[in-house]
Design a protein around this motif. Structure first.
Motif, mmCIF file in Angstrom:
data_model
loop_
_atom_site.group_PDB
_atom_site.id
_atom_site.type_symbol
_atom_site.label_atom_id
_atom_site.label_comp_id
_atom_site.label_asym_id
_atom_site.label_seq_id
_atom_site.Cartn_x
_atom_site.Cartn_y
_atom_site.Cartn_z
ATOM 1 N N ASP A 59 -43.574 -40.882 5.850
ATOM 2 C CA ASP A 59 -43.786 -40.707 7.285
ATOM 3 C C ASP A 59 -45.200 -41.055 7.727
ATOM 4 O OD1 ASP A 59 -41.215 -39.846 7.170
ATOM 5 O OD2 ASP A 59 -41.568 -37.896 8.083
ATOM 6 N N LYS A 60 -46.203 -40.473 7.094
ATOM 7 C CA LYS A 60 -47.583 -40.678 7.517
ATOM 8 C C LYS A 60 -48.184 -41.958 6.965
ATOM 9 C CE LYS A 60 -48.565 -35.744 8.114
ATOM 10 N NZ LYS A 60 -49.433 -34.604 7.688
ATOM 11 N N PRO A 189 -46.278 -46.303 9.879
ATOM 12 C CA PRO A 189 -46.008 -44.862 9.938
ATOM 13 C C PRO A 189 -44.912 -44.530 10.953
ATOM 14 C CG PRO A 189 -48.366 -45.311 10.012
ATOM 15 C CD PRO A 189 -47.667 -46.628 10.199
#
Length: 285
Positions: A59-60, A189
């Motif tokens: 995700d990040k 991201p």
């Protein structure tokens, strides 16, 4: 090596009339695809390839695991299933000499554009190829895994980046540049975490609250996504947020599903043969 075999954390009366009918069938296929999962997402509709990549992305950080060597072929399998579910390709009918899914060739049903660049590029390759090829051969050709230099033209290039750009355009990812000491890398991201969580929850529910213990009764796209997530080694990402007990149940049910005999399941009434052919191809590889 896929998630189910290696886990780091835990255990698809005249000529004018015929053309019109074919065109209507193609339109209906696309409408059917567009209308699926409307309960879950009324605004964003993703292809199977986009869903697989989204599940595989951190995700990040915005990139897939460097150790995942399965997702490239998994995405190509997703392309074939997506084309089959949209009524563009199908497997040739079984004969006495070609009964097995892996022996049967992929045939063109319609060359109508889908609107997706990767799908249409693959469709163009399938239309131009003579003699026809099997599912397993197409996955290898689209991935570039061939020793024949004359067939390297079939390789789909920059697939992850092109899928990621689609997800950026749909507002799910963003684009950034990250420095990794010796090189810079474009990352993507996740910005729309709600959409990703919706996708994760749909798969979790399919093997927990909505488990039917019969793939023929499952939603076809959900079944396809489970098969592709397994083949792309991203199933761990789907179940990692579950409690230990639910994790074990989900993993065992997913394992039971992908360990079914594709040859038997593919012959059942209303089965989507391409899903099982892709699973058979990955089981053999």
């Amino acid at each position: 090596m896929t998630t189910l075999t290696h886990r780091a954390r835990r255990t698809e009366g005249g000529k004018n009339s015929e053309k019109k009918v074919e065109s209507e069938e193609d339109t209906n296929q696309d409408r059917s695809q567009d209308n699926e999962d409307t309960e879950d997402s009324k605004d964003i509709r993703l292809t199977l390839m986009e869903e697989v990549l989204l599940l595989g992305l951190k995700d990040k950080e915005g990139y897939t695991s460097f150790w995942n060597d399965c997702i490239s072929s998994g995405l190509r399998g997703g392309i074939l299933i997506e084309l089959a579910m949209r009524g563009r390709i199908y497997l040739e009918p079984p004969t006495m000499r070609k009964k097995r899914l892996l022996d049967r060739k992929v045939l063109l049903k319609s060359d109508s554009p889908t609107g997706d660049v990767l799908l249409d590029e693959t469709l163009k390759h399938i239309k131009a190829t003579e003699p026809t090829e099997t599912v397993q051969t197409w996955i290898e050709l689209l991935t570039g895994e061939t020793w024949n230099p004359f067939k390297l033209q079939y390789q789909l290039r920059n697939v992850r980046e092109r899928i990621a750009k689609n997800l950026v355009e749909k507002g799910i990812l963003t684009t950034e540049k990250q420095n990794f000491l010796l090189f810079d890398m474009t990352t993507h991201p996740v910005t729309n975490t709600t959409e990703k969580q919706r996708l994760v929850k749909k798969l979790q529910d399919s093997v927990l609250e909505r488990w039917v213990n019969d793939p023929q009764r499952m939603d076809k796209r959900t079944l396809a996504l489970l098969v592709l997530a397994h083949s792309s080694d991203v199933l761990e990402n789907v179940f990692s947020s579950l409690t230990d007990d639910k994790y074990d149940v989900a993993m065992n049910r997913a394992k039971d599903l992908v360990e079914l005999d594709p040859e038997i399941e593919g012959t059942k009434h209303s089965a989507t043969e391409m899903i099982w052919a892709v699973l058979a191809a990955f089981n053999k590889s």
